[in-house]
Motif scaffolding. Structure first.
Motif, PDB file in Angstrom:
ATOM      1  N   ILE A 141       1.115  -1.098  -0.041  1.00 17.16           N
ATOM      2  CA  ILE A 141      -0.137  -0.540   0.048  1.00 17.16           C
ATOM      3  C   ILE A 141       1.122   1.026  -0.193  1.00 17.16           C
ATOM      4  N   TRP A 142       0.709   2.053  -1.355  1.00 18.26           N
ATOM      5  CA  TRP A 142       1.364   3.105  -0.949  1.00 18.26           C
ATOM      6  C   TRP A 142       0.687   4.242  -0.401  1.00 18.26           C
ATOM      7  N   VAL A 143       1.324   5.107   1.267  1.00 17.99           N
ATOM      8  CA  VAL A 143       0.507   6.038   1.913  1.00 17.99           C
ATOM      9  C   VAL A 143       1.162   7.562   1.629  1.00 17.99           C
ATOM     10  N   VAL A 144       0.880   8.367   0.677  1.00 18.91           N
ATOM     11  CA  VAL A 144       0.854   9.694   0.759  1.00 18.91           C
ATOM     12  C   VAL A 144       0.291  10.382   1.916  1.00 18.91           C
ATOM     13  N   GLY A 145       1.029  11.531   1.412  1.00 13.69           N
ATOM     14  CA  GLY A 145       0.714  12.924   2.836  1.00 13.69           C
ATOM     15  C   GLY A 145       1.180  12.775   3.825  1.00 13.69           C
ATOM     16  N   LEU A 146       1.891  11.989   3.886  1.00 12.40           N
ATOM     17  CA  LEU A 146       2.858  12.134   5.171  1.00 12.40           C
ATOM     18  C   LEU A 146       4.199  13.076   5.941  1.00 12.40           C
ATOM     19  N   LEU A 161       1.184   4.493  13.062  1.00 13.82           N
ATOM     20  CA  LEU A 161      -0.220   5.275  12.303  1.00 13.82           C
ATOM     21  C   LEU A 161      -1.444   4.229  12.257  1.00 13.82           C
ATOM     22  N   GLU A 162      -1.993   5.345  12.271  1.00  9.58           N
ATOM     23  CA  GLU A 162      -4.066   4.449  11.691  1.00  9.58           C
ATOM     24  C   GLU A 162      -4.013   4.838  10.301  1.00  9.58           C
ATOM     25  N   LEU A 163      -4.223   3.757   9.755  1.00 12.55           N
ATOM     26  CA  LEU A 163      -4.392   4.085   8.147  1.00 12.55           C
ATOM     27  C   LEU A 163      -5.985   3.185   8.362  1.00 12.55           C
ATOM     28  N   THR A 164      -6.819   3.837   7.165  1.00 13.14           N
ATOM     29  CA  THR A 164      -7.964   3.498   6.819  1.00 13.14           C
ATOM     30  C   THR A 164      -8.311   2.328   5.528  1.00 13.14           C
ATOM     31  N   LEU A 165      -8.337   1.655   5.314  1.00 12.13           N
ATOM     32  CA  LEU A 165      -8.479   0.501   4.813  1.00 12.13           C
ATOM     33  C   LEU A 165     -10.013   0.843   3.724  1.00 12.13           C
ATOM     34  N   ASP A 166     -11.075   1.380   2.478  1.00 12.97           N
ATOM     35  CA  ASP A 166     -11.763   1.390   2.076  1.00 12.97           C
ATOM     36  C   ASP A 166     -12.036  -0.046   1.040  1.00 12.97           C
ATOM     37  N   PHE A 167     -12.785  -1.037   1.794  1.00  8.64           N
ATOM     38  CA  PHE A 167     -13.633  -1.804   1.195  1.00  8.64           C
ATOM     39  C   PHE A 167     -14.599  -1.776  -0.245  1.00  8.64           C
ATOM     40  N   GLY A 168     -14.484  -0.171  -0.578  1.00 13.74           N
ATOM     41  CA  GLY A 168     -15.568  -0.613  -1.140  1.00 13.74           C
ATOM     42  C   GLY A 168     -17.096   0.096  -0.588  1.00 13.74           C
ATOM     43  N   GLY A 169     -18.354  -0.979  -1.565  1.00 13.72           N
ATOM     44  CA  GLY A 169     -19.256  -1.385  -0.578  1.00 13.72           C
ATOM     45  C   GLY A 169     -19.183  -2.200   0.360  1.00 13.72           C
ATOM     46  N   ALA A 170     -18.611  -2.860   1.022  1.00 19.33           N
ATOM     47  CA  ALA A 170     -17.893  -3.712   2.031  1.00 19.33           C
ATOM     48  C   ALA A 170     -17.658  -2.299   3.458  1.00 19.33           C
ATOM     49  N   GLY A 171     -17.566  -1.608   2.928  1.00 17.70           N
ATOM     50  CA  GLY A 171     -16.859  -0.604   4.029  1.00 17.70           C
ATOM     51  C   GLY A 171     -15.665   0.147   4.987  1.00 17.70           C
TER      52      GLY A 171
END
Length: 57
Positions: free
Chosen positions: A18-23, A33-43
């Protein structure tokens, strides 16, 4: 990339990643760090990412 619930997933340059930008500053061993993963319709799911020494998992 398969991430199993409740199990750690070791990231490495040769594995899917996973590429993290904006650090605001570079990450170093021992940081987290906390990372929010987005699984589309699964939340979304927020996970804590720990930065380990190269080769650790």
């Amino acid at each position: 990339m398969e991430i199993t619930p409740g199990q750690p997933y070791a990231m490495a340059p040769w594995r899917p990643h996973i590429w993290v930008v904006g650090l605001k500053e570079p990450l170093e061993e021992g940081d987290s760090l906390e990372l929010t993963l987005d699984f589309g319709g699964a939340g979304q799911k927020t996970v804590e990412v720990e930065i380990e020494e190269d080769g650790s998992h």
